[in-house]
Scaffold this motif. Structure first.
Motif, short mmCIF file in Angstrom:
data_model
loop_
_atom_site.label_atom_id
_atom_site.label_comp_id
_atom_site.label_asym_id
_atom_site.label_seq_id
_atom_site.Cartn_x
_atom_site.Cartn_y
_atom_site.Cartn_z
N VAL A 155 0.86 -1.19 0.00
CA VAL A 155 0.00 0.00 0.00
C VAL A 155 0.89 1.23 0.00
O VAL A 155 1.44 1.63 1.03
CB VAL A 155 -0.93 0.01 1.23
N SER A 156 1.07 1.82 -1.18
CA SER A 156 1.94 3.00 -1.30
C SER A 156 1.60 3.73 -2.59
O SER A 156 0.95 3.18 -3.48
CB SER A 156 3.42 2.57 -1.32
N GLY A 157 2.03 4.98 -2.67
CA GLY A 157 1.81 5.79 -3.86
C GLY A 157 0.51 6.55 -3.82
O GLY A 157 -0.47 6.12 -3.19
N GLY A 159 -0.43 9.09 -2.24
CA GLY A 159 -0.88 9.47 -0.90
C GLY A 159 -1.24 8.32 -0.02
O GLY A 159 -1.61 8.51 1.15
N ASN A 160 -1.18 7.08 -0.53
CA ASN A 160 -1.48 5.89 0.27
C ASN A 160 -0.24 5.46 1.03
O ASN A 160 0.86 5.43 0.48
CB ASN A 160 -1.95 4.75 -0.65
N ASP A 161 -0.42 5.11 2.30
CA ASP A 161 0.72 4.73 3.14
C ASP A 161 0.31 3.62 4.09
O ASP A 161 -0.41 3.85 5.06
CB ASP A 161 1.23 5.93 3.92
N GLY A 162 0.76 2.39 3.80
CA GLY A 162 0.43 1.26 4.65
C GLY A 162 0.99 1.38 6.05
O GLY A 162 0.50 0.72 6.98
N GLY A 163 1.97 2.25 6.25
CA GLY A 163 2.55 2.44 7.57
C GLY A 163 1.63 3.17 8.52
O GLY A 163 1.83 3.13 9.74
N GLY A 164 0.62 3.83 7.99
CA GLY A 164 -0.31 4.58 8.84
C GLY A 164 -1.65 3.90 9.02
O GLY A 164 -2.56 4.46 9.63
N ILE A 165 -1.80 2.68 8.49
CA ILE A 165 -3.08 1.96 8.55
C ILE A 165 -2.91 0.71 9.39
O ILE A 165 -1.98 -0.08 9.18
CB ILE A 165 -3.54 1.56 7.14
N THR A 166 -3.79 0.51 10.35
CA THR A 166 -3.72 -0.67 11.21
C THR A 166 -4.66 -1.77 10.73
O THR A 166 -5.59 -1.53 9.95
CB THR A 166 -4.08 -0.32 12.66
N VAL A 167 -4.43 -2.97 11.23
CA VAL A 167 -5.30 -4.10 10.92
C VAL A 167 -6.72 -3.81 11.40
O VAL A 167 -7.70 -4.10 10.71
CB VAL A 167 -4.76 -5.39 11.58
N ARG A 168 -6.84 -3.18 12.57
CA ARG A 168 -8.17 -2.81 13.08
C ARG A 168 -8.90 -1.91 12.08
O ARG A 168 -10.10 -2.08 11.81
CB ARG A 168 -8.05 -2.10 14.41
N HIS A 213 -5.68 5.47 -6.93
CA HIS A 213 -6.48 6.60 -6.45
C HIS A 213 -5.94 7.08 -5.11
O HIS A 213 -5.42 6.30 -4.31
CB HIS A 213 -7.93 6.16 -6.26
N ALA A 214 -6.08 8.35 -4.86
CA ALA A 214 -5.71 8.91 -3.55
C ALA A 214 -6.67 8.37 -2.50
O ALA A 214 -7.82 8.04 -2.80
CB ALA A 214 -5.78 10.43 -3.59
N PRO A 215 -6.25 8.26 -1.25
CA PRO A 215 -7.16 7.80 -0.19
C PRO A 215 -8.30 8.79 0.01
O PRO A 215 -8.19 9.98 -0.31
CB PRO A 215 -6.26 7.72 1.04
#
Length: 418
Positions: A155-157, A159-168, A213-215
């Motif tokens: 999850v990147s590019g 404006g998407n950032d997997g580092g800021g999204i939790t499993v919850r 797409h942007a988040p």
């Protein structure tokens, strides 16, 4: 699959203690029924025979049930909204009851039978969330782990950032990720379906459609239904266990509960055994077409499963009855946030971790997860103690607007209130 408007999250972790069951994806929405005593284990493409073999073929699902006149009136009303076939099942103090209407196949005129299977679409999400929470209970991951931790770089590019999204946040639909189904013609247009219904999609390809797409918003700031979230949840299950989400759902849920007519398919576009055929016009003015066959990889962990009213009922009753999750993990699943307009025909819905809380007109609420995909609409509900349940599936587009959804919701509400 549908897309849904967003809403500011006003309560991030409110543990609910009311009664149980309804929800929806727009891959597909929800369903429920009665606990049976089936003993034949299911088979998936990964572990056994293909369609028409070893699936129970819908046999015996009406055995031990009684026809119910009050339920039949609701089913007839649902058929009157323009659907092709309807199957419904309830269970409660007087045992399991069923009602059907319409035809399972327009070409043959075969009537709907109580044990016919169907695509459950987003109801799949509760199964997937259950496996994730079982892994949490085993100490193999945390709901506060990030997507980046388990799936580096996926999850990147834009404006998407997997580092800021939790499993919850994945399971709760507060990640902000774009819903890939809104940009996939095979799910939204007649031409797209006819051209792409046999195409195999990898989870990585589906996530890539979303991250073009942007988040929609920053993680945790708002709520918006996105099938992309559960595609990623399925990938995390595989990363942790070394097995596909289909195999884990089968081993951890389908087999232990003896859901003999439930399948977590991989790429086979067919439905096994006796089933309801789906029909859709995709919103245009032409006649509906048969949309029964579609490669389930396009839905994946967000909505690929196939089941029956009896099996779905058994699953939700077991889940809410504490047979699949420990109390701590079940409480996490039932901790809800506001989910306005998830189902416009039923205001007041709240969303937990793969489980919806729905208000009852008689007071209190129930839990559920519905599903909607071209040709199929599923709704379900179960009381908090798991003793009372209802599931309904309708095929075809139904009427324009929300009449079909409203009729299905009334059926569930009346069955649980009654």
């Amino acid at each position: 699959m549908k897309t849904h408007r967003t809403s500011r999250v006003t309560s991030r972790r409110v543990v609910t203690t009311l009664v149980t069951a309804l929800a929806g994806i727009s891959l597909a929405l929800p369903a429920a029924g009665a606990i049976d005593t089936a003993t034949t284990p299911p088979h998936t493409e990964a572990n056994g025979p293909g369609p028409g073999k070893g699936q129970g073929h819908g046999k015996g699902q009406g055995h031990g049930t009684r026809h119910d006149k009050a339920l039949q009136a609701h089913v007839d009303a649902l058929l009157g909204t323009g659907t092709v076939g309807v199957v419904a099942r309830t269970t409660g103090p007087h045992g399991p009851r069923h009602a059907t209407a319409g035809v399972a196949d327009q070409a043959t005129g075969d009537p709907v039978r109580p044990g016919d299977s169907f695509r459950v679409a987003s109801t799949t999400k509760t199964f997937v969330s259950t496996v994730v929470l079982q892994l949490v209970g085993e100490g193999r991951l945390s709901l506060d782990d990030t997507v980046e931790h388990w799936l580096p770089g996926v999850v990147s590019g834009n404006g998407n950032d997997g580092g800021g999204i939790t499993v919850r946040q994945l399971l709760q639909h507060t990640s902000g990720l774009y819903d890939y189904t809104a940009d996939l013609p095979v799910l939204t247009t007649r031409a797209g379906y006819l051209d792409g219904r046999r195409t195999t999609w990898s989870p990585e390809q589906l996530v890539a459609v979303a991250t073009k797409h942007a988040p929609n918003f920053e993680p945790g700031d708002e709520w918006s239904y996105s099938n992309t979230n559960y595609t990623l949840a399925g990938m995390i299950i595989e990363k942790i266990t070394g097995h596909s989400w289909q195999r884990e759902v089968t081993a951890r849920v389908i087999r232990p509960l003896k859901l003999r007519d439930t399948v977590a398919p991989t790429t086979d576009p067919r439905l096994p055994g006796r089933h309801l055929r789906g029909y859709s016009a995709f919103g245009d003015d032409k006649a509906p077409i048969d949309v029964t066959e579609i490669n389930p990889s396009v839905a994946g962990a967000a909505g690929a499963m196939i089941s029956t009213t009896a099996d779905l009922s058994r699953f939700y009753q077991a889940l809410l009855g504490g047979r699949l999750l420990r109390p701590a993990e079940l409480a996490e699943m039932k901790a809800t946030v506001r989910a306005p307009e998830l189902d416009p025909a039923w205001p007041g819905l709240r969303y937990g971790l793969g489980l919806m809380e729905v208000p009852l007109t008689c007071g209190g609420s129930y839990y559920s997860h519905g599903g909607d995909i071209a040709g199929y609409t599923t709704r379900n509900g179960v009381s908090e103690d798991g003793r009372r349940a209802v599931t309904v599936n309708a095929t075809g587009d139904g009427s324009k607007g929300s009449a079909t959804q409203e009729a299905a919701n009334r059926l569930v509400d009346d069955a649980l209130c009654g």
